[in-house]
Design a protein around this motif. Structure first.
Motif, PDB file in Angstrom:
ATOM      1  N   ILE A   8      13.631  57.515  26.620  1.00  0.00           N
ATOM      2  CA  ILE A   8      14.757  56.796  27.201  1.00  0.00           C
ATOM      3  C   ILE A   8      14.280  55.435  27.693  1.00  0.00           C
ATOM      4  CG2 ILE A   8      16.479  56.784  29.053  1.00  0.00           C
ATOM      5  CD1 ILE A   8      16.510  59.849  28.869  1.00  0.00           C
ATOM      6  N   GLY A   9      15.051  54.408  27.329  1.00  0.00           N
ATOM      7  CA  GLY A   9      14.755  53.039  27.753  1.00  0.00           C
ATOM      8  C   GLY A   9      15.630  52.650  28.928  1.00  0.00           C
ATOM      9  N   ARG A  10      16.036  51.408  28.952  1.00  0.00           N
ATOM     10  CA  ARG A  10      16.809  50.911  30.084  1.00  0.00           C
ATOM     11  C   ARG A  10      18.279  51.311  29.985  1.00  0.00           C
ATOM     12  NH1 ARG A  10      16.128  44.634  28.448  1.00  0.00           N
ATOM     13  NH2 ARG A  10      13.999  45.235  28.772  1.00  0.00           N
ATOM     14  N   ALA A  11      18.948  51.231  31.101  1.00  0.00           N
ATOM     15  CA  ALA A  11      20.382  51.503  31.163  1.00  0.00           C
ATOM     16  C   ALA A  11      21.128  50.416  30.395  1.00  0.00           C
ATOM     17  CB  ALA A  11      20.852  51.539  32.614  1.00  0.00           C
ATOM     18  N   HIS A  12      22.272  50.798  29.811  1.00  0.00           N
ATOM     19  CA  HIS A  12      23.113  49.853  29.075  1.00  0.00           C
ATOM     20  C   HIS A  12      24.509  49.903  29.677  1.00  0.00           C
ATOM     21  CE1 HIS A  12      24.540  47.522  25.657  1.00  0.00           C
ATOM     22  NE2 HIS A  12      25.594  48.315  25.658  1.00  0.00           N
ATOM     23  N   GLY A  13      24.909  48.842  30.293  1.00  0.00           N
ATOM     24  CA  GLY A  13      26.233  48.808  30.908  1.00  0.00           C
ATOM     25  C   GLY A  13      26.264  49.557  32.221  1.00  0.00           C
ATOM     26  N   ILE A  14      27.501  49.892  32.658  1.00  0.00           N
ATOM     27  CA  ILE A  14      27.667  50.522  33.980  1.00  0.00           C
ATOM     28  C   ILE A  14      28.206  51.942  33.916  1.00  0.00           C
ATOM     29  CG2 ILE A  14      27.992  48.306  35.134  1.00  0.00           C
ATOM     30  CD1 ILE A  14      31.034  48.916  35.106  1.00  0.00           C
ATOM     31  N   LYS A  15      28.362  52.492  32.681  1.00  0.00           N
ATOM     32  CA  LYS A  15      28.992  53.808  32.552  1.00  0.00           C
ATOM     33  C   LYS A  15      28.019  54.919  32.178  1.00  0.00           C
ATOM     34  CE  LYS A  15      33.474  51.876  31.547  1.00  0.00           C
ATOM     35  NZ  LYS A  15      34.591  51.839  30.638  1.00  0.00           N
ATOM     36  N   GLY A  16      26.712  54.693  32.386  1.00  0.00           N
ATOM     37  CA  GLY A  16      25.745  55.771  32.199  1.00  0.00           C
ATOM     38  C   GLY A  16      25.055  55.822  30.852  1.00  0.00           C
ATOM     39  N   GLU A  17      25.292  54.854  29.980  1.00  0.00           N
ATOM     40  CA  GLU A  17      24.603  54.846  28.694  1.00  0.00           C
ATOM     41  C   GLU A  17      23.175  54.346  28.863  1.00  0.00           C
ATOM     42  OE1 GLU A  17      27.467  54.187  24.943  1.00  0.00           O
ATOM     43  OE2 GLU A  17      27.288  52.436  26.238  1.00  0.00           O
ATOM     44  N   LEU A  59      19.979  52.630  19.333  1.00  0.00           N
ATOM     45  CA  LEU A  59      20.748  53.834  19.607  1.00  0.00           C
ATOM     46  C   LEU A  59      21.017  53.917  21.098  1.00  0.00           C
ATOM     47  CD1 LEU A  59      22.021  56.504  18.632  1.00  0.00           C
ATOM     48  CD2 LEU A  59      19.781  57.573  18.967  1.00  0.00           C
ATOM     49  N   LEU A  60      22.287  54.125  21.440  1.00  0.00           N
ATOM     50  CA  LEU A  60      22.692  54.314  22.833  1.00  0.00           C
ATOM     51  C   LEU A  60      23.177  55.738  22.989  1.00  0.00           C
ATOM     52  CD1 LEU A  60      24.807  51.060  23.416  1.00  0.00           C
ATOM     53  CD2 LEU A  60      22.385  51.424  23.902  1.00  0.00           C
ATOM     54  N   LEU A  61      22.734  56.408  24.037  1.00  0.00           N
ATOM     55  CA  LEU A  61      23.160  57.776  24.321  1.00  0.00           C
ATOM     56  C   LEU A  61      23.759  57.834  25.716  1.00  0.00           C
ATOM     57  CD1 LEU A  61      20.115  59.915  23.072  1.00  0.00           C
ATOM     58  CD2 LEU A  61      22.232  59.396  21.836  1.00  0.00           C
ATOM     59  N   ARG A  62      24.689  58.769  25.876  1.00  0.00           N
ATOM     60  CA  ARG A  62      25.209  59.112  27.204  1.00  0.00           C
ATOM     61  C   ARG A  62      25.037  60.616  27.351  1.00  0.00           C
ATOM     62  NH1 ARG A  62      30.924  57.110  28.986  1.00  0.00           N
ATOM     63  NH2 ARG A  62      30.013  55.547  27.678  1.00  0.00           N
ATOM     64  N   PHE A  63      24.542  61.026  28.517  1.00  0.00           N
ATOM     65  CA  PHE A  63      24.294  62.435  28.781  1.00  0.00           C
ATOM     66  C   PHE A  63      25.353  62.991  29.713  1.00  0.00           C
ATOM     67  CE2 PHE A  63      20.185  60.420  27.977  1.00  0.00           C
ATOM     68  CZ  PHE A  63      19.751  61.170  26.904  1.00  0.00           C
ATOM     69  N   GLU A  64      25.656  64.273  29.537  1.00  0.00           N
ATOM     70  CA  GLU A  64      26.608  64.937  30.433  1.00  0.00           C
ATOM     71  C   GLU A  64      26.105  64.814  31.865  1.00  0.00           C
ATOM     72  OE1 GLU A  64      27.330  68.970  29.190  1.00  0.00           O
ATOM     73  OE2 GLU A  64      28.161  68.332  27.268  1.00  0.00           O
ATOM     74  N   GLY A  65      27.014  64.453  32.761  1.00  0.00           N
ATOM     75  CA  GLY A  65      26.693  64.361  34.177  1.00  0.00           C
ATOM     76  C   GLY A  65      26.115  63.026  34.617  1.00  0.00           C
ATOM     77  N   VAL A  66      25.819  62.138  33.675  1.00  0.00           N
ATOM     78  CA  VAL A  66      25.298  60.812  34.021  1.00  0.00           C
ATOM     79  C   VAL A  66      26.436  59.825  33.807  1.00  0.00           C
ATOM     80  CG1 VAL A  66      23.564  59.035  33.528  1.00  0.00           C
ATOM     81  CG2 VAL A  66      22.974  61.464  33.306  1.00  0.00           C
ATOM     82  N   ARG A  67      27.007  59.310  34.907  1.00  0.00           N
ATOM     83  CA  ARG A  67      28.230  58.518  34.814  1.00  0.00           C
ATOM     84  C   ARG A  67      28.098  57.067  35.243  1.00  0.00           C
ATOM     85  NH1 ARG A  67      30.111  60.976  31.324  1.00  0.00           N
ATOM     86  NH2 ARG A  67      30.854  63.067  31.586  1.00  0.00           N
ATOM     87  N   ASP A  68      26.914  56.675  35.767  1.00  0.00           N
ATOM     88  CA  ASP A  68      26.803  55.296  36.229  1.00  0.00           C
ATOM     89  C   ASP A  68      25.426  54.731  35.891  1.00  0.00           C
ATOM     90  OD1 ASP A  68      25.006  56.305  38.158  1.00  0.00           O
ATOM     91  OD2 ASP A  68      26.537  56.367  39.717  1.00  0.00           O
ATOM     92  N   ARG A  69      25.292  53.438  36.125  1.00  0.00           N
ATOM     93  CA  ARG A  69      24.052  52.738  35.803  1.00  0.00           C
ATOM     94  C   ARG A  69      22.869  53.295  36.593  1.00  0.00           C
ATOM     95  NH1 ARG A  69      22.959  48.193  33.077  1.00  0.00           N
ATOM     96  NH2 ARG A  69      20.988  47.170  33.538  1.00  0.00           N
ATOM     97  N   ASN A  70      23.071  53.637  37.864  1.00  0.00           N
ATOM     98  CA  ASN A  70      21.977  54.171  38.679  1.00  0.00           C
ATOM     99  C   ASN A  70      21.447  55.479  38.101  1.00  0.00           C
ATOM    100  OD1 ASN A  70      22.137  52.013  40.446  1.00  0.00           O
ATOM    101  ND2 ASN A  70      23.456  53.102  41.899  1.00  0.00           N
ATOM    102  N   GLY A  71      22.348  56.358  37.702  1.00  0.00           N
ATOM    103  CA  GLY A  71      21.933  57.627  37.095  1.00  0.00           C
ATOM    104  C   GLY A  71      21.188  57.402  35.790  1.00  0.00           C
TER     105      GLY A  71
END
Length: 191
Positions: A8-17, A59-71
């Motif tokens: 996993i690299g850096r966060a992308h945007g503010i919605k947990g990607e 490739l951008l991924l979003r995981f269940e339960g991760v909803r924001d940039r901090n997560g």
């Protein structure tokens, strides 16, 4: 068997990607929605992939339960690990998973021992076998059909036909052969 399939690299945007560094030849299989992956460090997971998409070649991924940039940022540098059946083979019969190739003995087509594969290096242009020689040194063998002529998983060996200079001994042999030919040529010129 467990294999590292991404980091996993850096966060992308503010919605947990998050961006991911893919470490598998089959990201669509290993990193698709619904995949459950263990993590290193283990405290970060397991993680279930909710969505995935490609953006600007990453490739951008979003995981269940991760909803924001901090997560998302808290997951940075976490390794994603997939459980893989050790007997599983890629669809193409000429393809192999890294775990199938690691520890294979490497020999030339003439039966000369070269060493043992300790790592597969995935470069943009081709893959390389990192081969540890019996003396502890390493040699890099391009994993291309012209050089790696056979992979025999049952015999646990890779057969190679290296060009002169790829393997130290062959470079020395080629140099000695060239020197001998030069000497014969010079002797013929003097006669």
């Amino acid at each position: 068997m467990q294999l590292v399939v991404a980091r996993i690299g850096r966060a992308h945007g503010i919605k947990g990607e998050v961006t991911v560094e893919v470490r598998t030849d089959e990201p669509e299989l290993r990193l698709g929605p619904g995949a459950v992956l263990t993590t290193d460090p283990a405290s970060a997971g397991p993680l279930t992939i909710e969505t995935g998409r490609v953006h600007s070649g990453r490739l951008l991924l979003r995981f269940e339960g991760v909803r924001d940039r901090n997560g998302a940022e808290a997951l940075r540098n976490t390794l994603l690990i997939a459980d893989v059946d050790p007997d599983e083979r890629p669809e193409d019969e000429d393809e192999y998973y890294d775990h199938q190739l690691i520890d294979l003995d490497v020999v030339t087509k003439d039966g000369e021992e070269v060493g043992r594969i300790t790592e597969i290096s995935h470069l943009p242009t081709q893959d390389l076998f990192v081969v540890e020689r019996p003396d502890g040194s390493e040699v890099y063998v391009p994993f291309v059909e012209e050089i790696v002529t056979e992979i025999d998983l049952e015999e646990q060996r890779a057969v190679i036909d290296p060009p002169p200079g790829l393997i130290d001994d062959r470079a020395e042999t080629a140099s000695a052969r060239d020197a001998a030919e030069d000497e014969r040529g010079a002797a013929g010129d003097e006669a």
